[in-house]
Write an enzyme that holds these catalytic residues in place. Sequence first.
Site, PDB file in Angstrom:
ATOM      1  N   LYS A  22       0.847  -1.204   0.000  1.00 37.42           N
ATOM      2  CA  LYS A  22       0.000   0.000   0.000  1.00 37.42           C
ATOM      3  C   LYS A  22       0.878   1.248   0.000  1.00 37.42           C
ATOM      4  CE  LYS A  22      -1.706   1.496   4.054  1.00 37.42           C
ATOM      5  NZ  LYS A  22      -1.330   2.878   4.403  1.00 37.42           N
ATOM      6  N   ASN A  23       1.876   1.285   0.875  1.00 38.15           N
ATOM      7  CA  ASN A  23       2.651   2.524   1.046  1.00 38.15           C
ATOM      8  C   ASN A  23       3.642   2.770  -0.082  1.00 38.15           C
ATOM      9  OD1 ASN A  23       1.123   2.924   3.269  1.00 38.15           O
ATOM     10  ND2 ASN A  23       2.700   2.293   4.742  1.00 38.15           N
ATOM     11  N   CYS A 116      -4.859   9.454  10.088  1.00 36.24           N
ATOM     12  CA  CYS A 116      -5.248   8.544  11.169  1.00 36.24           C
ATOM     13  C   CYS A 116      -5.591   9.334  12.429  1.00 36.24           C
ATOM     14  CB  CYS A 116      -4.094   7.601  11.456  1.00 36.24           C
ATOM     15  SG  CYS A 116      -3.786   6.592  10.038  1.00 36.24           S
ATOM     16  N   ARG A 121      -0.177  14.779  13.622  1.00 35.23           N
ATOM     17  CA  ARG A 121       0.704  14.277  12.547  1.00 35.23           C
ATOM     18  C   ARG A 121       1.058  15.448  11.647  1.00 35.23           C
ATOM     19  NH1 ARG A 121      -1.206   8.804  10.054  1.00 35.23           N
ATOM     20  NH2 ARG A 121       0.939   8.837   9.332  1.00 35.23           N
ATOM     21  N   ASP A 304       4.229   0.147  12.198  1.00 35.30           N
ATOM     22  CA  ASP A 304       2.987  -0.387  11.626  1.00 35.30           C
ATOM     23  C   ASP A 304       2.720  -1.837  12.003  1.00 35.30           C
ATOM     24  OD1 ASP A 304       3.251   1.467   8.492  1.00 35.30           O
ATOM     25  OD2 ASP A 304       2.697   2.040  10.524  1.00 35.30           O
ATOM     26  N   ARG A 396      -8.739  -0.319   4.133  1.00 33.33           N
ATOM     27  CA  ARG A 396      -7.798   0.697   3.603  1.00 33.33           C
ATOM     28  C   ARG A 396      -6.474   0.046   3.234  1.00 33.33           C
ATOM     29  NH1 ARG A 396      -7.148   6.116   7.015  1.00 33.33           N
ATOM     30  NH2 ARG A 396      -5.654   6.327   5.326  1.00 33.33           N
TER      31      ARG A 396
HETATM   32  C1  EPZ Z   1       4.259   6.662   6.556  1.00 35.32           C
HETATM   33  O1  EPZ Z   1       3.478   7.707   7.117  1.00 35.32           O
HETATM   34  C2  EPZ Z   1       3.303   5.491   6.404  1.00 35.32           C
HETATM   35  N1  EPZ Z   1       2.209   5.873   5.510  1.00 35.32           N
HETATM   36  C3  EPZ Z   1       2.746   5.094   7.768  1.00 35.32           C
HETATM   37  O2  EPZ Z   1       1.969   3.916   7.567  1.00 35.32           O
HETATM   38  C4  EPZ Z   1       3.905   4.758   8.701  1.00 35.32           C
HETATM   39  O3  EPZ Z   1       3.384   4.502   9.990  1.00 35.32           O
HETATM   40  C5  EPZ Z   1       4.890   5.923   8.763  1.00 35.32           C
HETATM   41  O4  EPZ Z   1       5.325   6.279   7.437  1.00 35.32           O
HETATM   42  C6  EPZ Z   1       6.126   5.593   9.589  1.00 35.32           C
HETATM   43  O5  EPZ Z   1       6.787   4.502   9.026  1.00 35.32           O
HETATM   44  C7  EPZ Z   1       2.428   5.893   4.172  1.00 35.32           C
HETATM   45  O6  EPZ Z   1       3.505   5.609   3.701  1.00 35.32           O
HETATM   46  C8  EPZ Z   1       1.259   6.270   3.317  1.00 35.32           C
HETATM   47  P1  EPZ Z   1       6.370   9.839   8.755  1.00 35.32           P
HETATM   48  P2  EPZ Z   1       4.086   9.205   7.180  1.00 35.32           P
HETATM   49  O7  EPZ Z   1       6.369  11.149   8.060  1.00 35.32           O
HETATM   50  O8  EPZ Z   1       4.909   9.464   5.989  1.00 35.32           O
HETATM   51  C9  EPZ Z   1       6.759  12.917  12.278  1.00 35.32           C
HETATM   52  C10 EPZ Z   1       0.086   2.533   7.717  1.00 35.32           C
HETATM   53  O9  EPZ Z   1      -0.386   1.968   8.703  1.00 35.32           O
HETATM   54  N2  EPZ Z   1       6.696  13.962  11.239  1.00 35.32           N
HETATM   55  O10 EPZ Z   1       7.491   8.888   8.491  1.00 35.32           O
HETATM   56  O11 EPZ Z   1       2.977  10.129   7.483  1.00 35.32           O
HETATM   57  C11 EPZ Z   1       5.442  12.173  12.449  1.00 35.32           C
HETATM   58  O12 EPZ Z   1       4.564  12.874  13.309  1.00 35.32           O
HETATM   59  C12 EPZ Z   1       0.553   3.970   7.820  1.00 35.32           C
HETATM   60  O13 EPZ Z   1       0.267   1.996   6.598  1.00 35.32           O
HETATM   61  C13 EPZ Z   1       6.923  15.289  11.577  1.00 35.32           C
HETATM   62  O14 EPZ Z   1       7.177  15.600  12.744  1.00 35.32           O
HETATM   63  O15 EPZ Z   1       5.012   9.081   8.474  1.00 35.32           O
HETATM   64  C14 EPZ Z   1       5.885  10.869  13.027  1.00 35.32           C
HETATM   65  O16 EPZ Z   1       6.064  11.034  14.430  1.00 35.32           O
HETATM   66  C15 EPZ Z   1       0.209   4.577   9.157  1.00 35.32           C
HETATM   67  N3  EPZ Z   1       6.856  16.235  10.614  1.00 35.32           N
HETATM   68  C16 EPZ Z   1       7.253  10.634  12.382  1.00 35.32           C
HETATM   69  O17 EPZ Z   1       7.670  11.903  11.872  1.00 35.32           O
HETATM   70  C17 EPZ Z   1       6.577  15.931   9.315  1.00 35.32           C
HETATM   71  O18 EPZ Z   1       6.548  16.846   8.458  1.00 35.32           O
HETATM   72  C18 EPZ Z   1       7.230   9.666  11.228  1.00 35.32           C
HETATM   73  O19 EPZ Z   1       6.235  10.105  10.329  1.00 35.32           O
HETATM   74  C19 EPZ Z   1       6.353  14.580   8.980  1.00 35.32           C
HETATM   75  C20 EPZ Z   1       6.420  13.610   9.958  1.00 35.32           C
END
Ligand code: EPZ
Length: 420
Positions: A22-23, A116, A121, A304, A396
């Site tokens: 998916k991702n 979510c 986020r 995840d 999803r």
């Molecule tokens: C991706 O989300 C995945 N989604 C998520 O999978 C996954 O949990 C996550 O990466 C972490 O591996 C997709 O790829 C569509 P991040 P993403 O930016 O990109 C913080 C699932 O279940 N952060 O790596 O949104 C954030 O709050 C989903 O398939 C900032 O602070 O995650 C988090 O604490 C859920 N500022 C950490 O970084 C930003 O601008 C990691 O988030 C962006 C993120």
Amino acid sequence: MDKLVIEGGKRLHGRVTISGAKNASLAMMPAALLASGVYHFSNTPNLRDVYTMSRLLGSMGLFCELNGNDLLIDANNITSLEAPYELVKKMRASFYVLGPLIARFGEARVSLPGGCAWGPRPVDLHLKGLEKLGAEITLEAGYVHAKCQKLKGAKFHFDISSVGATGNVLMAATLAKGTTLLSNAAIEPEITSLARMLVKMGAKIDGIGTSQLEIEGVDTLNAVDFETIPDRIEAATFLIAGAMTKGKIILENTNPYHLTSVLEKLEESGCKIDVTGESILLEMEDIPKPVDITTSIYPGIPTDIQAQWMAYMLKADGTSKITENIYTDRFKHVPELLRLGADVQIADNVAIIKGGKQLSGATVMSSDLRASASLILAALVADGSSEVLRIYHLDRGYEAIEKKLIGLGAIVKRVKSELI
Ligand code: EPZ
């Protein structure tokens, strides 16, 4: 809203084919905004989120069609540079369109994401990275407005390793003028695969697979055909299902290299694991040993699978600890697991799981994608029947999950709700 009715107590056995990631799809699809032409993405999972992304791209003029698991995207006719709130609120990954739009068209209007339920986020790293490339960004009425005549290559360090921010800024940098150096970039397989696809489109990217990426901007890119990598999170979910039910299952169409940290933890808990090519055999005959996990960025234990691992440790013969380091408050599944008879204590980002309690079936409510997966897993080993409500969350990210579970011997029924 559909629900799943699950009879607990069945050992899983047999073969299951893992779907595309998916991702990976949710990063590849917005990349079609970078170049006109027709794209074919094979092994695309038939999921609610892929459908949502198709609708978002469709609202911008692209034609998306999924035939089986082959996704066709015709990007020859882009008519809008806006990602509306009613679509973006359904799925945070919609925010990925920002980088490609600003890079190719010099303008974009994208709603801030909903996504979510758990914790804040933010998208600050996405915006800071694009501003470093020269985008002028303003926020008004819940929308990000980005403008720039032509992005310029720059150096940017991600304060936090972010999958989405890396994807967004990487896609933008491919069309920026000059060289971009990204440090502390995410190295999740879905990002590495995106980078490989961008190179196939004509982008110049060095350091793929590492956290230091060097991108030499080009004037134009081309549409491509590309295969979606297997879903490592779906694979981990089924491996845990096999382990919890003391089963013997073979997963096909996986990439075991994307799962090394998870396979190690499963072996530590007492599972027998054999890897042959793209197949993973898991056999579990005993009660699992308690094994602590701490979620971290790749190649560590993925956040995840945290909820799924918690369900697994409910079966362990002792106490285990889960430390969630990626998100605040990603424990929405705990109250529902308690309804099944679990014993879990939460303190800040740490969960203490007292295993060995016999779970009994109950009606439980999904709150997000992976939380609903953990409820399904717990229901598979609970005494009697359970009902897992609001499984649109599950749809999803898991393709035909009840069919796959039934194929492994589980007693699962999807009950369509008369409510729309
Ligand atoms: C991706 O989300 C995945 N989604 C998520 O999978 C996954 O949990 C996550 O990466 C972490 O591996 C997709 O790829 C569509 P991040 P993403 O930016 O990109 C913080 C699932 O279940 N952060 O790596 O949104 C954030 O709050 C989903 O398939 C900032 O602070 O995650 C988090 O604490 C859920 N500022 C950490 O970084 C930003 O601008 C990691 O988030 C962006 C993120």
